[in-house]
Design an enzyme around this catalytic site. Structure first.
Site, PDB file in Angstrom:
ATOM      1  CE1 TYR A 215      51.635   4.618   4.415  1.00  0.00           C
ATOM      2  CE2 TYR A 215      50.410   3.354   6.055  1.00  0.00           C
ATOM      3  CZ  TYR A 215      50.504   4.434   5.194  1.00  0.00           C
ATOM      4  OH  TYR A 215      49.465   5.314   5.093  1.00  0.00           O
ATOM      5  CD  GLU A 301      25.669  -7.097  15.602  1.00  0.00           C
ATOM      6  OE1 GLU A 301      25.748  -6.439  14.548  1.00  0.00           O
ATOM      7  OE2 GLU A 301      24.623  -7.643  15.989  1.00  0.00           O
ATOM      8  CG  ASP A 353      22.002  -5.134  16.094  1.00  0.00           C
ATOM      9  OD1 ASP A 353      21.832  -4.908  17.306  1.00  0.00           O
ATOM     10  OD2 ASP A 353      22.683  -4.403  15.357  1.00  0.00           O
TER      11      ASP A 353
END
Length: 472
Positions: A215, A301, A353
């Protein structure tokens, strides 16, 4: 279809059983018969005995069955004793193992390609490097040659995996970013602007987020990915870590469990942080005085699995530190995990996973990412164990078919690409699991274990994994 209807009625039966067990017995009282030879109090006692017998029979008939594999669990004391022996062995091994090469300089003579790495630099060193670069550019402009930046290339072809170090490093190829070229003038301008902003930060000794930096000149940068990429380029250009630039990412990772440390002088007790845990500080250089009685670090995770373990206070049952980056690992979480591993010298066990992307996330923690391979020495954590969920666990723990997901073509492609990676080939266990995943074309999330009960992860799956020391 029949199976699903059966499951539906089974769930309804369980709810009905719960209602029967918790509602008070409702029995209609017969009208008093004054001519009866029996006293009303006697009839009342008989009714109460009948109701008690009925309730006992109902409770016995509807008592919950043990969870799958729950009967295979040893006592917590036995599991803890085994974990303590493992932790002691890990600490001893870490302190005595010095033969393996630790730095790029130690293996460079045997490498076919020249590689580069960055180091942590103080604010004064970074500002001096920027000033020296600026003088060189100024001389080039005054001599009539214009100016350009010779920036190390971070393209996918400019990386190499070094088995001795077990991580990805950046090769020495570089590209010229000239101000006088139409193809690179914008990138050269952004690079110059970032260098000026970093110089200000180092002179003032303050930190800003990547969003703050963006910014400062939105019209020039256009998109934050532009400024973010150039920040990494500047790190390579100056030969320093990204954290040395005093530019940090917003907080993302969290930690909870048996850990105490100081953050900029303030003491943080991670057992008193509630379910949400403590946000991992973006300025890792301000983290100190790390203390813990944990037997291992559990790297998770997903945020959903982390919340489940935090709410169940899993770290009190099995002393550990639980960390998650809520998906793709950010720099602060990777730095924090490495710091804990190096200082506590305890095992790191990963829960991801059962899909190719879970394994890719694990590999980023272990071997580094190609995007930031220039800083892999500081961002990687060696010897993380793959605890679960593994493809072989789906059948081993009898995960229902309706909780498994079919792999897409892209999933299968990613899995096959992982099988070609050197860091995967190095571990036969990983190869076997990945081959099983690609062959069966099935994947599952950690939450698939909730089909056995919402607390199955913390009550059975993880304790049994720890008991069997079932990791790769």
């Amino acid at each position: 279809m029949i199976r699903r209807e059966y499951d539906c009625f089974s769930h309804l039966y369980q709810i009905s059983a719960h209602i029967l067990n918790h509602l008070p017995s409702i029995t209609a009282s017969p009208p008093l018969n004054h001519s009866s030879p029996h006293h009303p109090m006697a009839d009342s006692k008989k009714r109460r005995r009948a109701n008690d017998n009925h309730s006992a029979a109902t409770s016995s008939h509807l008592s919950p069955k043990p969870l799958p594999f729950q009967n295979s669990l040893n006592s917590d004391a036995a599991i803890l004793a085994a974990l303590k022996r493992l932790s002691t062995t890990t600490t001893t091994t870490s302190s005595t193992t010095t033969s393996a090469p630790q730095t790029l300089a130690e293996v460079s003579p045997s490498l076919a390609a020249t590689c580069r790495e960055v180091t942590d630099l103080a604010d004064s060193s970074v500002s001096s490097a920027i000033e020296s670069l600026t003088l060189t550019i100024t001389k080039s402009i005054l001599s009539g040659h214009g100016f350009s930046f010779l920036v190390p290339s971070r393209s996918s072809s400019n990386h190499i995996y070094i088995p001795e170090l077990d991580r990805i490093v950046l090769k020495d190829k570089a590209s010229n970013r000239a101000f006088a070229s139409l193809s690179s003038v914008r990138k050269a301008t952004i690079t110059a602007r970032i260098l000026a902003l970093v110089h200000q930060l180092c002179m003032k000794g303050i930190h800003v987020t990547k969003r703050d930096l963006f910014y400062t000149d939105v019209k020039l940068f256009g998109d934050q990915t532009q400024s973010d990429n150039v920040i990494d380029d500047v790190s390579c250009l100056l030969g320093c870590t990204r954290s040395s630039l005093n530019v940090v990412a917003a907080e993302k990772g969290v930690v909870v469990g048996r850990l105490i440390f100081t953050d900029n002088g303030d003491e943080i007790d991670c057992t008193r942080m509630g379910i949400g845990g403590k946000a991992i500080p973006p300025n890792i250089d301000r983290v100190g005085e790390v203390r813990s009685d944990a037997l291992f670090i559990l790297l998770v995770e997903k945020d959903a699995a982390y919340v489940r373990l935090a709410e169940d206070r899993f770290y009190n049952r099995f002393p550990c530190v639980i960390i998650t980056a809520k998906g793709q690992p950010d720099v602060a979480t990777r730095l924090f995990l490495r710091k804990l591993k190096m200082e506590l010298r305890i095992p790191v066990l990963a829960l991801v996973d059962s899909d190719p992307y879970g394994l890719k996330i694990l590999s980023v923690y272990m071997c580094g990412s190609k995007n930031m391979s220039y800083d892999s020495a500081n961002l990687t954590t060696p010897d993380i164990k793959w605890l679960g969920i593994r493809p072989s666990d789906l059948d081993k723990y009898k995960v229902p078919e309706q909780c498994r997901l079919p792999m897409t073509e892209q999933d299968v492609k990613t899995g096959k690409e992982l099988l070609e990676e050197d860091f995967v080939k190095k571990n036969p266990g990983w190869v076997k699991e990945l081959e099983l995943m690609v062959r069966t074309k099935q994947k599952a999330e950690i939450q698939a274990l909730s089909s056995f009960g919402f607390q199955y992860l913390s009550e059975v799956y993880l304790p049994l994994k720890l008991q069997q020391q079932d990791w790769l």
